[in-house]
Design a protein around this motif. Structure first.
Motif, short mmCIF file in Angstrom:
data_model
loop_
_atom_site.label_atom_id
_atom_site.label_comp_id
_atom_site.label_asym_id
_atom_site.label_seq_id
_atom_site.Cartn_x
_atom_site.Cartn_y
_atom_site.Cartn_z
N THR A 112 7.21 7.01 0.83
CA THR A 112 6.12 6.56 1.68
C THR A 112 6.42 5.17 2.25
OG1 THR A 112 4.57 7.81 0.31
CG2 THR A 112 3.64 6.14 1.77
N GLY A 113 6.18 5.00 3.54
CA GLY A 113 6.44 3.70 4.16
C GLY A 113 5.76 3.60 5.51
N GLU A 114 5.94 2.46 6.15
CA GLU A 114 5.36 2.25 7.47
C GLU A 114 6.34 2.75 8.53
OE1 GLU A 114 3.28 -1.25 10.23
OE2 GLU A 114 4.29 -1.79 8.35
N ILE A 115 5.83 3.54 9.46
CA ILE A 115 6.64 4.17 10.50
C ILE A 115 6.21 3.64 11.86
CG2 ILE A 115 7.33 6.35 11.57
CD1 ILE A 115 8.21 6.22 8.68
N VAL A 116 7.18 3.26 12.68
CA VAL A 116 6.91 2.89 14.07
C VAL A 116 6.82 4.17 14.89
CG1 VAL A 116 7.72 1.66 16.11
CG2 VAL A 116 8.06 0.67 13.83
N LEU A 117 5.70 4.39 15.55
CA LEU A 117 5.49 5.63 16.30
C LEU A 117 6.23 5.59 17.63
CD1 LEU A 117 1.68 6.16 15.64
CD2 LEU A 117 3.63 6.88 14.26
N THR A 118 6.81 6.72 18.01
CA THR A 118 7.52 6.81 19.28
C THR A 118 6.53 6.89 20.43
OG1 THR A 118 7.61 9.22 19.21
CG2 THR A 118 9.44 8.03 18.19
N ASP A 119 7.02 6.61 21.64
CA ASP A 119 6.16 6.70 22.83
C ASP A 119 5.60 8.11 22.99
OD1 ASP A 119 6.53 4.05 23.45
OD2 ASP A 119 8.14 4.41 24.90
N SER A 120 6.40 9.13 22.68
CA SER A 120 5.92 10.51 22.85
C SER A 120 4.79 10.83 21.88
CB SER A 120 7.08 11.50 22.66
OG SER A 120 7.61 11.44 21.34
N THR A 121 4.87 10.29 20.67
CA THR A 121 3.80 10.51 19.70
C THR A 121 2.54 9.76 20.12
OG1 THR A 121 5.34 10.88 17.88
CG2 THR A 121 3.11 10.18 17.29
N GLU A 136 0.83 -1.20 0.00
CA GLU A 136 0.00 0.00 0.00
C GLU A 136 0.87 1.26 0.00
OE1 GLU A 136 -3.20 2.80 0.44
OE2 GLU A 136 -2.88 0.89 -0.56
N ALA A 137 1.95 1.24 0.76
CA ALA A 137 2.86 2.39 0.79
C ALA A 137 3.47 2.63 -0.59
CB ALA A 137 3.96 2.17 1.82
N LEU A 138 3.87 1.56 -1.26
CA LEU A 138 4.43 1.69 -2.60
C LEU A 138 3.38 2.20 -3.57
CD1 LEU A 138 6.74 1.25 -4.61
CD2 LEU A 138 5.99 -1.14 -4.83
N ARG A 139 2.17 1.67 -3.47
CA ARG A 139 1.08 2.12 -4.36
C ARG A 139 0.82 3.61 -4.18
NH1 ARG A 139 -3.61 4.07 -4.28
NH2 ARG A 139 -3.65 4.06 -1.99
N TYR A 140 0.81 4.05 -2.93
CA TYR A 140 0.52 5.46 -2.64
C TYR A 140 1.62 6.37 -3.18
CZ TYR A 140 -1.56 9.31 0.03
OH TYR A 140 -2.17 10.48 0.40
N GLU A 141 2.86 5.97 -2.99
CA GLU A 141 3.99 6.75 -3.51
C GLU A 141 3.91 6.84 -5.03
OE1 GLU A 141 7.32 9.09 -3.54
OE2 GLU A 141 6.35 8.33 -1.72
N GLN A 142 3.60 5.74 -5.67
CA GLN A 142 3.49 5.73 -7.13
C GLN A 142 2.34 6.60 -7.61
OE1 GLN A 142 3.27 1.50 -7.84
NE2 GLN A 142 5.49 1.30 -8.11
N GLU A 143 1.27 6.64 -6.83
CA GLU A 143 0.11 7.48 -7.18
C GLU A 143 0.49 8.95 -7.13
OE1 GLU A 143 -3.78 7.99 -8.50
OE2 GLU A 143 -2.70 6.11 -8.19
N ILE A 144 1.27 9.33 -6.14
CA ILE A 144 1.75 10.72 -6.05
C ILE A 144 2.61 11.05 -7.26
CG2 ILE A 144 3.20 12.34 -4.75
CD1 ILE A 144 2.44 10.78 -2.20
N GLN A 145 3.55 10.18 -7.57
CA GLN A 145 4.46 10.44 -8.68
C GLN A 145 3.70 10.50 -10.01
OE1 GLN A 145 7.37 11.28 -7.72
NE2 GLN A 145 7.08 10.55 -5.64
N LYS A 146 2.69 9.66 -10.16
CA LYS A 146 1.91 9.62 -11.39
C LYS A 146 1.07 10.87 -11.55
CE LYS A 146 -1.78 7.04 -11.61
NZ LYS A 146 -2.66 5.84 -11.63
N THR A 147 0.52 11.36 -10.44
CA THR A 147 -0.36 12.54 -10.49
C THR A 147 0.43 13.81 -10.75
OG1 THR A 147 -1.87 11.43 -8.95
CG2 THR A 147 -2.15 13.81 -9.24
#
Length: 243
Positions: free
Chosen positions: A152-161, A112-123
Motif C-alpha cells: 500500500t502506498g501513495e500513487i500519482v494518478l495519470t491524466d487518463s485516470t 497511513e499507507a504503512l498502517r493500512y498495509e499492516q492492518e491487512i497483514q494483521k487481520t
C-alpha cells in the motif's frame, strides 16, 4: 484465469454478486477486498437485495477497500468512504469495526499507507478480492509504471485516470491528483480474485490483461500469474478477445 462472458451489465452484476455471496455463505468470517467506481455499483445492489431477502449475513465479514483519494475526508461526497457507505454498508449488517478504508485526509500519507498495509497483514489474507479495471489497465489505483508496486502506498494518478473520474466532480481541477492504494503485491496475495469489466471503453484493457504480455505498463496483466482469477465481462468489453 477464467473468463466468463455475459450479455450486459445486469448479467455481469448478478453473476459477480452470486460468486461473492457464495464466499460469504461458505465462510461467514471471510475477509473481502472491495472496489469502488461505477462498475461494481450493480453488484452491490444485488448483494443488498440478497441481504434484505434474508439470504446473506455480513455480521462477521471483514472488508478492506482498495483505495481512497488523498485529501478527501471520509464525509466528502466523492470520497470512497462515502461511496461505500451509500452503495453498500448502510444497507447491510456490517459492523463498523470490520470495515477498513484508508484515510485520505491523514496528516502523514506514508504513515497511513504503512498502517493500512499492516492492518491487512494483521487481520489475515484477503479471501476474495474484487477488482474493477481502468481503461489504462490499472487495478486499484496502481497506474502504469516501470515496475509493479508491492505494498500500500501513495500513487500519482495519470491524466487518463483523472479525466475518467472527472465526471464525478464539478471541475477537473477538483479531482485529486494522488490516491492511497493497496499495492499489486498485496492484491496478488489474495486467495481468489474477481475482476469485473463492462463496456467497449474497457475492451483494450481487457484484451491486454487477459491476452497481452505481462508488464507493469498494464498493471492488471500481472493477474495472469495468479492461480485463481475469474473475469466477468460483457460482450462489449470482451469484443477484442480471440474467439
Amino acid at each position: 484465469m477464467e473468463v466468463k462472458i455475459v450479455e450486459n451489465y445486469q448479467e455481469m452484476s448478478r453473476l459477480a454478486a452470486i460468486l461473492l455471496a457464495a464466499e460469504v455463505i461458505e465462510n461467514p468470517h471471510t475477509i473481502l477486498g472491495l472496489a469502488t467506481g461505477s462498475t461494481p455499483v450493480g453488484l452491490y445492489k444485488e448483494l443488498i437485495t440478497m441481504y434484505q431477502n434474508g439470504k446473506l449475513d455480513f455480521s462477521d465479514v471483514k472488508t478492506f477497500n482498495l483505495d481512497e483519494y488523498v485529501g478527501l475526508a471520509a464525509e466528502h461526497e466523492q470520497s470512497y468512504h462515502y461511496f461505500m457507505k451509500k452503495n453498500l454498508f448502510e444497507h447491510i449488517n456490517m459492523k463498523e469495526e470490520n470495515i477498513h478504508i484508508p484515510r485520505g485526509d491523514a496528516a502523514d500519507i506514508s504513515e497511513e499507507a504503512l498502517r493500512y498495509e499492516q492492518e491487512i497483514q494483521k487481520t489475515g489474507k484477503i479471501q476474495l478480492q474484487l477488482l474493477g479495471l481502468g481503461e489504462n489497465g490499472h487495478i486499484g489505483f496502481n497506474e502504469p509504471a516501470d515496475s509493479f508496486s508491492v505494498q500500500t502506498g501513495e500513487i500519482v494518478l495519470t491524466d487518463s485516470t483523472i479525466e475518467a473520474n472527472q465526471r464525478f466532480f464539478e471541475r477537473r481541477e477538483d479531482v485529486p491528483k494522488t490516491a492511497i492504494s493497496i499495492g499489486i503485491g498485496t492484491i496478488m496475495n489474495a486467495e481468489k480474485i474477481l475482476l469485473v469489466a463492462c463496456g467497449e471503453k474497457k475492451a483494450k484493457a481487457v484484451k491486454s490483461v487477459v491476452e497481452g504480455r505481462v508488464t507493469p505498463h498494464v498493471p492488471g496483466s500481472i493477474l495472469q500469474f495468479h492461480p485463481h482469477v475469474t473475469v466477468i465481462a460483457d460482450r462489449a468489453a470482451t469484443a477484442l478477445l480471440k474467439k
